[in-house]
Enzyme design. Structure first.
Site, PDB file in Angstrom:
ATOM      1  N   LYS A  77      64.685  76.079  70.967  1.00  0.00           N
ATOM      2  CA  LYS A  77      64.208  76.899  69.846  1.00  0.00           C
ATOM      3  C   LYS A  77      62.963  77.631  70.311  1.00  0.00           C
ATOM      4  CE  LYS A  77      65.311  77.622  65.458  1.00  0.00           C
ATOM      5  NZ  LYS A  77      66.638  77.527  64.835  1.00  0.00           N
TER       6      LYS A  77
HETATM    7  P1  NAD Z   1      65.799  84.643  56.678  1.00  0.00           P
HETATM    8  O1  NAD Z   1      64.550  85.109  57.298  1.00  0.00           O
HETATM    9  O2  NAD Z   1      66.971  85.539  56.677  1.00  0.00           O
HETATM   10  O3  NAD Z   1      65.488  84.182  55.161  1.00  0.00           O
HETATM   11  C1  NAD Z   1      64.485  83.286  54.862  1.00  0.00           C
HETATM   12  C2  NAD Z   1      64.406  83.152  53.347  1.00  0.00           C
HETATM   13  O4  NAD Z   1      63.409  82.175  53.038  1.00  0.00           O
HETATM   14  C3  NAD Z   1      63.996  84.422  52.624  1.00  0.00           C
HETATM   15  O5  NAD Z   1      64.804  84.581  51.488  1.00  0.00           O
HETATM   16  C4  NAD Z   1      62.546  84.127  52.195  1.00  0.00           C
HETATM   17  O6  NAD Z   1      62.201  84.758  50.981  1.00  0.00           O
HETATM   18  C5  NAD Z   1      62.602  82.630  51.988  1.00  0.00           C
HETATM   19  N1  NAD Z   1      61.270  82.043  52.051  1.00  0.00           N
HETATM   20  C6  NAD Z   1      60.359  82.165  53.041  1.00  0.00           C
HETATM   21  N2  NAD Z   1      59.231  81.513  52.699  1.00  0.00           N
HETATM   22  C7  NAD Z   1      59.457  80.964  51.487  1.00  0.00           C
HETATM   23  C8  NAD Z   1      58.682  80.187  50.607  1.00  0.00           C
HETATM   24  N3  NAD Z   1      57.441  79.814  50.922  1.00  0.00           N
HETATM   25  N4  NAD Z   1      59.223  79.822  49.417  1.00  0.00           N
HETATM   26  C9  NAD Z   1      60.472  80.186  49.106  1.00  0.00           C
HETATM   27  N5  NAD Z   1      61.260  80.916  49.894  1.00  0.00           N
HETATM   28  C10 NAD Z   1      60.756  81.303  51.073  1.00  0.00           C
HETATM   29  O7  NAD Z   1      66.150  83.250  57.398  1.00  0.00           O
HETATM   30  P2  NAD Z   1      67.556  82.559  57.566  1.00  0.00           P
HETATM   31  O8  NAD Z   1      68.129  83.018  58.844  1.00  0.00           O
HETATM   32  O9  NAD Z   1      68.336  82.685  56.315  1.00  0.00           O
HETATM   33  O10 NAD Z   1      67.124  81.036  57.796  1.00  0.00           O
HETATM   34  C11 NAD Z   1      66.859  80.150  56.707  1.00  0.00           C
HETATM   35  C12 NAD Z   1      66.909  78.712  57.217  1.00  0.00           C
HETATM   36  O11 NAD Z   1      68.199  78.459  57.787  1.00  0.00           O
HETATM   37  C13 NAD Z   1      65.923  78.347  58.319  1.00  0.00           C
HETATM   38  O12 NAD Z   1      65.619  76.973  58.205  1.00  0.00           O
HETATM   39  C14 NAD Z   1      66.732  78.563  59.588  1.00  0.00           C
HETATM   40  O13 NAD Z   1      66.219  77.861  60.691  1.00  0.00           O
HETATM   41  C15 NAD Z   1      68.058  78.023  59.122  1.00  0.00           C
HETATM   42  N6  NAD Z   1      69.221  78.478  59.893  1.00  0.00           N
HETATM   43  C16 NAD Z   1      69.511  79.786  60.044  1.00  0.00           C
HETATM   44  C17 NAD Z   1      70.649  80.166  60.766  1.00  0.00           C
HETATM   45  C18 NAD Z   1      71.051  81.597  60.902  1.00  0.00           C
HETATM   46  O14 NAD Z   1      72.145  81.840  61.443  1.00  0.00           O
HETATM   47  N7  NAD Z   1      70.301  82.572  60.436  1.00  0.00           N
HETATM   48  C19 NAD Z   1      71.466  79.192  61.319  1.00  0.00           C
HETATM   49  C20 NAD Z   1      71.161  77.846  61.129  1.00  0.00           C
HETATM   50  C21 NAD Z   1      70.035  77.507  60.409  1.00  0.00           C
END
Ligand code: NAD
Length: 434
Positions: free
Chosen positions: A120
């Site tokens: 990561k």
């Molecule tokens: P993203 O950046 O697309 O979205 C993040 C979201 O979190 C946004 O809607 C934002 O408003 C919200 N957020 C941020 N800070 C916040 C807070 N303090 N309170 C409430 N909401 C808040 O990110 P993503 O890619 O959707 O990733 C989200 C999670 O999923 C992370 O833990 C990431 O590691 C995990 N993840 C993502 C993927 C992927 O393919 N994108 C895969 C596996 C896991």
């Protein structure tokens, strides 16, 4: 914390602060390792990442000034294959966060039997405060600072919070330009999650949400719920939250509340996930969405729903929030959204948790498909990607169910056990060099 976990922490002189995210993550991994009887020497290896790379690099901003950035790449374990894991741009990125997420990637890849290890990375930055040109220069400079620490056969980044397909295109282009002749063309597979036009896989954008929905198809029936009839709320409406919601809408499930960094909204008659996704795309968050009511954080968390899906950041669900939730099942879309103390509150309340390493592993699975397509110079149709993804998710769910039965444990521990047994077998086969 159990005795064996404490023994590992003390032998490695780790400061086992209970609020520390890395201690929380690795503590849970070690508890499962103990349950499956993983040898002590392997527990020591897994308790610390193989490599922790930290870089500081200057970038010229649009106003001509230079700003110094801090970037990380943590390579937790590669016994199964090249390190794999996302790159995050966020103001709260820290070494312990990245270490924790890298360890979870080792577990996730092992659970899904992908020939990949766990890594990561991230940069401590608020991406919305930078212009597109600044983001591009920062991404290129970060990539060149990582140098040979990444590579298509060695460590393959992907998007995460605050990064996207464009970020990956800049990373790949930089890597190809600074590498030797053999990688100048073939080097694009150094990252996944690229734009489709530049070697990305069809279905990668929705993959994590799609994988989560496939897991619900597999597991909800046994919990007495029908995926087509459930109501649910979501924390975060980015890649994972919004795709999960759009795909659940196709099944007939009803979204009733959403919380993100801009506020909370609720509509018990249902929120149109597609409309909300377009709104968030243009406005940057859910606040002000016309077809729902703005509510307090407390009203959001206490909304009565079948499923509660945290899909934003780590450690958001603390014990006091776990105590307020009014859901039948908690489905982890984000990585490590529930702290161990909150997990205990949920267990005491009889609320099952579907763990992140299972639910959100669709992202890394389709990343693996992208890497495979790049290396074979192939482009798979979307239907093939989805079919293979469903098969991988189904097999992982089966492994978790079997492991829960065998060890008589919760699903998170079961997922870790199923992953660690595989890692243990491969270590035994390979032995320890020299
Ligand atoms: P993203 O950046 O697309 O979205 C993040 C979201 O979190 C946004 O809607 C934002 O408003 C919200 N957020 C941020 N800070 C916040 C807070 N303090 N309170 C409430 N909401 C808040 O990110 P993503 O890619 O959707 O990733 C989200 C999670 O999923 C992370 O833990 C990431 O590691 C995990 N993840 C993502 C993927 C992927 O393919 N994108 C895969 C596996 C896991």
């Amino acid at each position: 914390m159990n005795q064996q976990v404490n023994r590992v922490f003390s032998e490695l002189e780790m400061d086992a602060k209970p609020d520390n995210i890395y201690i929380q993550t690795i503590g849970e991994v070690l508890r499962a390792a103990d349950l499956v009887g993983l040898p002590h020497r392997l527990q020591l290896i897994l308790a610390q990442p193989k490599n922790e790379i930290m870089v500081h690099f200057p970038v010229q901003m649009d106003n001509g000034e230079f700003q110094l950035f801090k970037g990380y790449r943590v390579q937790h374990n590669n016994v199964l294959g090249p390190y794999k894991g996302g790159i995050r741009y966020h103001q709260e990125v820290s070494l312990d966060h990245v270490k924790s997420l890298a360890a979870l990637m080792t577990i996730k890849c092992a659970l899904n039997r992908l020939p990949l290890g766990g890594g990561k990375g991230g940069v401590k930055v608020k991406p919305s405060a930078l212009s597109q040109m600044e983001l591009m220069r920062m991404t290129r400079r970060f990539t060149s600072a990582l140098g040979e620490n990444i590579g298509p056969d060695y460590d393959i980044p992907a998007p995460d919070v605050g990064t996207n397909a464009q970020t990956m295109a800049w990373m790949a282009d930089t890597y190809m330009n600074v590498s030797g002749p053999s990688l100048r063309q073939g080097g694009a597979s150094v990252v996944t999650g690229k734009p489709v036009e530049f070697g990305g896989s069809l279905g990668r954008d929705k993959a994590t949400g799609q994988g989560l929905v496939f897991i619900l198809d597999e597991l909800l029936g046994e919990l007495g719920l029908d995926v087509g009839k459930v109501t649910y709320s979501v924390v975060g409406f980015g890649n994972v939250g919004s795709w999960t919601a759009r795909l659940l809408a196709q099944r007939g499930a009803k979204l009733v509340a959403v919380l993100d960094h801009t506020g909370s909204i609720r509509n018990d008659r249902g929120i149109d996930a597609g409309e909300l996704a377009s709104y968030v795309e243009s406005k940057g968050g859910v606040a002000g969405f016309a077809h729902a009511e703005a509510v307090s954080t407390q009203d959001f968390y206490s909304a009565k729903v079948d499923l509660f899906i945290p899909a934003a950041l780590e450690q958001m669900i603390l014990p006091e929030i776990a105590a307020q939730l009014n859901c039948k099942v908690l489905v982890e879309g984000a990585n490590a959204p529930v702290t161990p103390a909150a997990d205990q509150v949920l267990a005491d309340r009889g609320i099952p948790v579907l763990p992140a390493v299972l639910c959100n592993s669709g992202g890394v699975t389709v990343s693996y498909f992208e890497w495979k397509q790049n290396r074979q110079a192939e482009t798979w149709p979307l239907a093939e990607v989805d079919t293979r993804l469903r098969q991988t998710m189904q097999s992982a769910a089966e492994r978790v169910k079997a492991s829960a039965k065998r060890f008589g444990c919760d699903l998170r521990t079961a997922a870790y056990c199923a992953a660690l047994e595989h890692v243990g077998t491969v270590y035994q086969l390979r032995g320890i060099f020299p």
